[in-house]
Design an enzyme around this catalytic site. Sequence first.
Site, mmCIF file in Angstrom:
data_model
loop_
_atom_site.group_PDB
_atom_site.id
_atom_site.type_symbol
_atom_site.label_atom_id
_atom_site.label_comp_id
_atom_site.label_asym_id
_atom_site.label_seq_id
_atom_site.Cartn_x
_atom_site.Cartn_y
_atom_site.Cartn_z
ATOM 1 N N HIS A 191 50.778 11.207 18.733
ATOM 2 C CA HIS A 191 51.614 10.900 18.924
ATOM 3 C C HIS A 191 52.636 11.357 19.431
ATOM 4 C CE1 HIS A 191 48.622 7.310 17.958
ATOM 5 N NE2 HIS A 191 48.843 7.310 19.342
ATOM 6 N N ARG A 298 50.709 2.281 26.939
ATOM 7 C CA ARG A 298 50.816 2.000 25.594
ATOM 8 C C ARG A 298 51.814 1.496 25.403
ATOM 9 N NH1 ARG A 298 49.572 8.058 25.638
ATOM 10 N NH2 ARG A 298 47.033 8.176 24.582
ATOM 11 N N ARG A 334 47.492 -2.492 27.453
ATOM 12 C CA ARG A 334 46.657 -2.062 26.405
ATOM 13 C C ARG A 334 47.577 -2.203 25.382
ATOM 14 N NH1 ARG A 334 45.852 3.136 23.143
ATOM 15 N NH2 ARG A 334 47.885 3.349 22.711
ATOM 16 N N GLU A 436 36.899 3.455 21.441
ATOM 17 C CA GLU A 436 37.972 5.201 20.750
ATOM 18 C C GLU A 436 37.191 5.164 18.714
ATOM 19 O OE1 GLU A 436 41.970 4.722 21.113
ATOM 20 O OE2 GLU A 436 41.793 2.004 20.261
ATOM 21 N N ASN A 459 40.693 10.473 21.917
ATOM 22 C CA ASN A 459 42.045 11.104 21.294
ATOM 23 C C ASN A 459 41.799 10.401 19.049
ATOM 24 O OD1 ASN A 459 43.137 12.033 23.334
ATOM 25 N ND2 ASN A 459 44.670 10.420 22.991
ATOM 26 N N ASP A 460 41.339 9.484 20.046
ATOM 27 C CA ASP A 460 40.668 9.080 18.724
ATOM 28 C C ASP A 460 38.722 9.186 17.932
ATOM 29 O OD1 ASP A 460 42.809 7.488 16.621
ATOM 30 O OD2 ASP A 460 42.663 6.365 17.928
ATOM 31 N N ARG A 470 44.112 13.989 13.320
ATOM 32 C CA ARG A 470 44.431 13.941 14.870
ATOM 33 C C ARG A 470 46.269 14.816 14.852
ATOM 34 N NH1 ARG A 470 44.791 8.691 18.314
ATOM 35 N NH2 ARG A 470 46.565 9.856 20.134
ATOM 36 N N CYS A 507 40.582 7.733 28.747
ATOM 37 C CA CYS A 507 41.780 7.656 28.790
ATOM 38 C C CYS A 507 42.315 8.354 27.625
ATOM 39 C CB CYS A 507 42.884 6.492 28.947
ATOM 40 S SG CYS A 507 42.310 6.137 27.233
HETATM 41 C C1 PEP Z 1 43.229 7.575 22.599
HETATM 42 O O1 PEP Z 1 43.020 7.411 20.929
HETATM 43 O O2 PEP Z 1 41.994 8.522 22.975
HETATM 44 C C2 PEP Z 1 43.940 7.117 23.196
HETATM 45 C C3 PEP Z 1 44.058 6.954 24.152
HETATM 46 O O3 PEP Z 1 44.959 6.169 22.815
HETATM 47 P P1 PEP Z 1 46.112 6.666 21.838
HETATM 48 O O4 PEP Z 1 46.138 7.734 21.707
HETATM 49 O O5 PEP Z 1 47.268 6.394 22.064
HETATM 50 O O6 PEP Z 1 45.666 6.547 19.765
HETATM 51 MG MG MG Z 2 43.595 5.602 20.275
#
Ligand code: PEP
Ligand code: MG
Length: 584
Positions: A191, A298, A334, A436, A459-460, A470, A507
């Site tokens: 993040h 977010r 979200r 995710e 991402n997740d 990550r 996303c």
């Molecule tokens: C993701 O996990 O791809 C996502 C968009 O959420 P975040 O990066 O806030 O965990």
């Molecule tokens: Mg995520």
Amino acid sequence: MFVKRGIAVSPGVVAGPAFVLGTEDFRIPRRLVKIDAVDSEIARFEVALKHVCEEIYENQQQAASQLGEQYAAIFSAHLQMVQDPKLTDEILTLIREKCFSPEFASSRVLRKYAKIFQNLGNNYLAERAADIFDLEKRLLKHLLGERREELMNLAAPVIVLAHNLTPSETSKLNKKFVLGFATEVGGHTSHTAILAGALELPAIVGVGEFLSDVSGGETVIVDGNQGEIIIDPDEETLDRYRHAEERQRHVTARLDSLLKLPTETKDHIPITLLGNIEFPDEAEHCTSRGADGVGLYRTEFLYLESDREPTEDDHFDAYCKVLKAFPTHPVVIRTLDLGADKIPTSINGGHWTASPNPELGLRSIRLTLKNLPLFKTQLRAILRASVHGDVRIMFPLVSTLLEIRQAKMILRDVIDDLEEAHQQFRRDVPLGMMVEVPAAALLAEEFAQEVDFFSIGTNDLIQYTLAVDRSDPAVADLYRSGDPSILRLIQQVVEVGQKHNVPVTVCGQMSSDTKFMPLLLGMGLRHFSVTPFSIPELKEVLRHTTREHAEAVAAHVMKFDTARDVESYLRGELKKICPDLFSS
Ligand code: PEP
Ligand code: MG
């Protein structure tokens, strides 16, 4: 001059003086200073020494008033030691005669004495070695690194260098003075990395140990395009980077000219490019890049940027600010995705029960379902804001059907409350979920009966599918968007979406990466939510790609069985369709 490589997470190149955030343990390299810099280095040492004396004196006074004179005596002894002319002369001689850096000279002299004490064979004296190490640490802290609270009170432009920056610290960086940053730890989609993009600060993470090789004030270059940090660059390198900056400005100007053109493929298939935001102010980054709305807001950053728990009105005001920028476009809010690396200080005074594995612990929707007042406060604010635009609600990290059903039930409760209170809100706010967690992708058929839209959070999804943290640089090479397992999960969700008429957006950061765009298009995706600064480049790629070509790319990619093959093929394809992106 020397160069270290890290992971490029936010583009752009900056040069400026280093602001080094101290780590607990300093490792001091044998660094020499130029002969004509000796006087200024001595002056730097004397300033640091003065600060150390003041600091110890303050500790002594505090100990005397709170604990009594016998405890204050510990600090008196430290003060005596650090002011001993024999000790300081020895350090100064090394700087003056051997051109040692003050850090190296201090460390060398203090460690020599610590060793002597340790070898005296007397327990009491051996323990004094710890006092000397403490002095070394204090001196190095002043020579090498600033304290974290000073980060919040900057008065001149700097490049922040740190072992780690938490998302909360990153969100509070003052863009007026922070030109960019580099950290020793961190991964592609941590993040902190995402926030660097949000703040549009050139940044690299996961550099590995480098802090002890750089002193505060030294010139550094952070190259967020190539993922390099250059410490003490020579004139030629500085020149090269100045030219690179110039070239970058031209590319940006060329891409800006796309702003007025429609977002569509070469064969005119309309595509939606939405923006990902963390702060309401970023809505403006989206409008200036021509985004079609906000595809991922977010909202947890409202908690992370403040030491006070946001009220319902704080939420409401933040959402209205975004809706003011996008009164007629979709804005996907979200619900709170707190937990894991996003720990606010405003809840439980920052005391969260440590989870043995925070990424798999009580985070996100799991956390809000167990904290109903927190959840309901936010839902009320979103619904109240819904009268000002095209608001959509999205739940993060959903992994079971019971979770989504429970979340919907709570939303219905909130609706009842608002109705009873005669509050204005829209009853037709669309409801979606992030896909995710692999479980959600695998049960997409069932989830399609529960929600109005899906948004794939790569991402997740990558983290949980490949079991790769990550934000851990030690496994960054295993974190691959192009892994065939990820592509199959995405494909499955797209097919379910098409079958049940549930729109699917991507996303996660994968959709901000230009090389994946033809593949995602070819898989049937038409909606993307991306880091705002990547919109112009993505638009350029889209306008050079036809549906036929994208489908051929996707068909070809699905035959590969490793991420390496997928990604190198996609890089080659992008180079063919958009050579301009590479030549610049
Ligand atoms: C993701 O996990 O791809 C996502 C968009 O959420 P975040 O990066 O806030 O965990
Ligand atoms: Mg995520």
